[in-house]
Design an enzyme around this catalytic site. Structure first.
Site, PDB file in Angstrom:
ATOM      1  N   TYR A 146       0.889  -1.122   0.217  1.00  0.00           N
ATOM      2  CA  TYR A 146       0.202   0.056  -0.160  1.00  0.00           C
ATOM      3  C   TYR A 146       0.606   1.370  -0.164  1.00  0.00           C
ATOM      4  CZ  TYR A 146      -4.716  -2.482   0.936  1.00  0.00           C
ATOM      5  OH  TYR A 146      -5.905  -3.151   0.706  1.00  0.00           O
ATOM      6  N   LYS A 195       3.621 -15.211   3.212  1.00  0.00           N
ATOM      7  CA  LYS A 195       3.717 -15.720   1.901  1.00  0.00           C
ATOM      8  C   LYS A 195       5.147 -15.838   2.163  1.00  0.00           C
ATOM      9  CE  LYS A 195       2.780 -18.001  -2.081  1.00  0.00           C
ATOM     10  NZ  LYS A 195       1.443 -18.790  -2.029  1.00  0.00           N
ATOM     11  N   ASP A 227      -2.497 -18.436   1.355  1.00  0.00           N
ATOM     12  CA  ASP A 227      -3.168 -19.210   0.206  1.00  0.00           C
ATOM     13  C   ASP A 227      -3.967 -19.980   0.749  1.00  0.00           C
ATOM     14  OD1 ASP A 227      -0.894 -20.848   0.613  1.00  0.00           O
ATOM     15  OD2 ASP A 227      -0.878 -20.746  -1.107  1.00  0.00           O
ATOM     16  N   ASP A 251      -5.880  -7.182   3.830  1.00  0.00           N
ATOM     17  CA  ASP A 251      -7.442  -6.228   3.539  1.00  0.00           C
ATOM     18  C   ASP A 251      -7.961  -7.975   3.160  1.00  0.00           C
ATOM     19  OD1 ASP A 251      -8.456  -4.953   2.125  1.00  0.00           O
ATOM     20  OD2 ASP A 251      -7.771  -5.043  -0.373  1.00  0.00           O
ATOM     21  N   ASP A 255     -12.131  -9.427   4.718  1.00  0.00           N
ATOM     22  CA  ASP A 255     -13.521  -9.160   3.548  1.00  0.00           C
ATOM     23  C   ASP A 255     -13.532 -10.824   3.405  1.00  0.00           C
ATOM     24  OD1 ASP A 255     -13.516  -6.898   2.837  1.00  0.00           O
ATOM     25  OD2 ASP A 255     -14.231  -7.051   0.888  1.00  0.00           O
TER      26      ASP A 255
HETATM   27  C1  IPM Z   1     -10.280  -1.326   3.770  1.00  0.00           C
HETATM   28  C2  IPM Z   1     -10.808  -1.261   2.356  1.00  0.00           C
HETATM   29  C3  IPM Z   1      -8.985  -0.368   2.202  1.00  0.00           C
HETATM   30  C4  IPM Z   1      -7.750  -0.788   1.822  1.00  0.00           C
HETATM   31  C5  IPM Z   1      -9.519   0.177   0.611  1.00  0.00           C
HETATM   32  C6  IPM Z   1     -10.718   1.519   1.115  1.00  0.00           C
HETATM   33  C7  IPM Z   1      -8.152   1.420   0.164  1.00  0.00           C
HETATM   34  O1  IPM Z   1     -10.550  -2.099   1.366  1.00  0.00           O
HETATM   35  O2  IPM Z   1      -9.864  -0.838   4.999  1.00  0.00           O
HETATM   36  O3  IPM Z   1     -10.085  -3.035   4.129  1.00  0.00           O
HETATM   37  O4  IPM Z   1      -7.556  -1.550   1.348  1.00  0.00           O
HETATM   38  O5  IPM Z   1      -7.328  -0.819   2.976  1.00  0.00           O
HETATM   39 MG    MG Z   2     -10.609  -4.287   2.460  1.00  0.00          MG
END
Ligand code: IPM
Ligand code: MG
Length: 361
Positions: A146, A195, A227, A251, A255
């Site tokens: 990032y 990884k 993975d 990240d 999710d």
């Molecule tokens: C998160 C989001 C952010 C990230 C994006 C919106 C830049 O996906 O907070 O997980 O990747 O950190």
């Molecule tokens: Mg995210």
């Protein structure tokens, strides 16, 4: 007690969900004798529209001088929004990265807990949902891909793009320490995810984490390839207590973790630096497709406000009461559309906020 809280409603569903979390904070303030002074700042697309940049220096300063920050979400539809015609450093997400870096928030805590009441919404095998799970992702937030050097150039007539993944041992050490510290307050297990079979940065990550582990003989450390971890989260999430990982892996895995709890709309997060100050936000995005329709799930933001009470303001009882209020609303059968199942009562964003407020004791 008086506290200054910076609010960043942001874009999409951000303003609606933040409004519900503010209601909840005010209610806890009444009961637990705290007054919250809220200052709104713009970040993301709404800041671009007004100032031409996703985060102004003034807004960053306002956030810096407060006790804590509560954020909704930033960004729009990447295919259709004009914000995405701008150069990358001017887009909404750049504001989010700038505030994380600018406030030194290197530790991102993302708890993934399956509420008993939401077992029906868990997309995993019934037996896995029945067993339940409760883990926390400790994501490094101000390093890695990032924030590494990136560029797109034309070489021999062909476009070439590059992103770099860099970690120093100090960056790894401080996040590893956070993971071991929080594991001590939980079930004393850290799974460090990397990884290391391919990446140098992961090999350094593994060796620094092993060094840190020596100071925590009461906490069990294991290593897992990313993975495999992605697979294990759907196969047997109950095995995890604290997952420690770098920025990009965190990240992606977070999710996945939020979805196995039933919905992206359930997962809160806290981003912390060295002291008590923190930024709190739902792990999900701005969902521009449902913005303004009063259908968004405010629970992740409300649970983020609970984390704010706990980590930045030391209001543990108030935080417990918010979390219990959420559980009680779910137990009473109220659901937003994303976590709806048969026989339950469907409510909108605003009503969900009211129902939670009513149950704060
Ligand atoms: C998160 C989001 C952010 C990230 C994006 C919106 C830049 O996906 O907070 O997980 O990747 O950190
Ligand atoms: Mg995210």
């Amino acid at each position: 007690m008086d506290f200054n809280i910076t609010l960043i409603p942001g874009d999409g569903i951000g303003p609606e969900i933040v409004a519900e979390a503010v209601k909840v904070l005010n209610k806890t303030g009444e009961i637990y004798h705290a007054s919250f002074h809220f200052t709104k700042i713009l970040m993301g697309g709404c800041s671009i529209d007004k100032y031409g940049v996703p985060l102004t220096d003034e807004a960053l300063q306002t956030a810096k001088s407060s006790d804590a920050v509560l954020l909704g979400a930033v960004g729009g539809n990447t295919d259709t929004s004009p914000w995405y015609k701008l150069p990358p450093e001017k887009r909404p997400e750049a504001g989010l990265l700038a505030i994380r870096k600018g406030l030194g928030l290197y530790a991102n805590l993302r708890p993934a807990l399956l509420f008993d009441e939401l077992k029906a919404a868990c997309p995993l095998k019934e037996s896995t949902g029945e067993k339940g799970f409760d883990f926390l992702i400790m994501r490094e937030l101000t390093g890695g891909l990032y924030f590494g050097k990136r560029e797109t150039v034309v070489k021999d007539g062909k476009r070439v793009a590059m992103d770099t993944l860099t970690y120093s041992e100090d960056e790894i050490r401080r996040i590893a320490v956070r993971a071991f510290e929080v594991a001590r307050k939980r079930r004393r297990k850290v799974t460090s995810v990397d990884k290391a079979n391919v990446l140098d940065s992961s090999r350094l990550w593994r060796s620094v984490t092993a060094e840190v582990a020596k100071d925590y003989p009461d906490v069990e450390l294991s290593n897992m390839l990313v993975d495999n971890c992605a697979m294990q989260i759907v196969k047997d999430p109950a095995q995890f207590d604290v997952i420690l990982t770098e920025n990009m892996f965190g990240d992606i895995l977070s999710d996945e973790a939020s979805m196995v709890t039933g919905s992206l709309g359930m997962l809160p997060s806290a981003s912390l630096g060295a002291g008590k100050f923190g930024l709190y936000e739902p792990s999900h995005g701005s969902a521009p497709d449902i913005a303004g329709l009063d259908v968004a799930n405010p629970i992740a933001t409300i649970m983020s406000a609970a984390m704010l009470l706990r980590y930045s303001l030391d209001m543990n009882e108030a935080a417990d009461s918010v979390e219990n209020a959420v559980k009680s609303v779910l137990a009473d059968g109220y659901r937003t559309g994303d976590i709806m199942s048969e026989g339950k009562q469907k409510v909108g964003c605003h009503e969900m906020g009211d129902l939670i407020c009513e149950r704060i004791k």
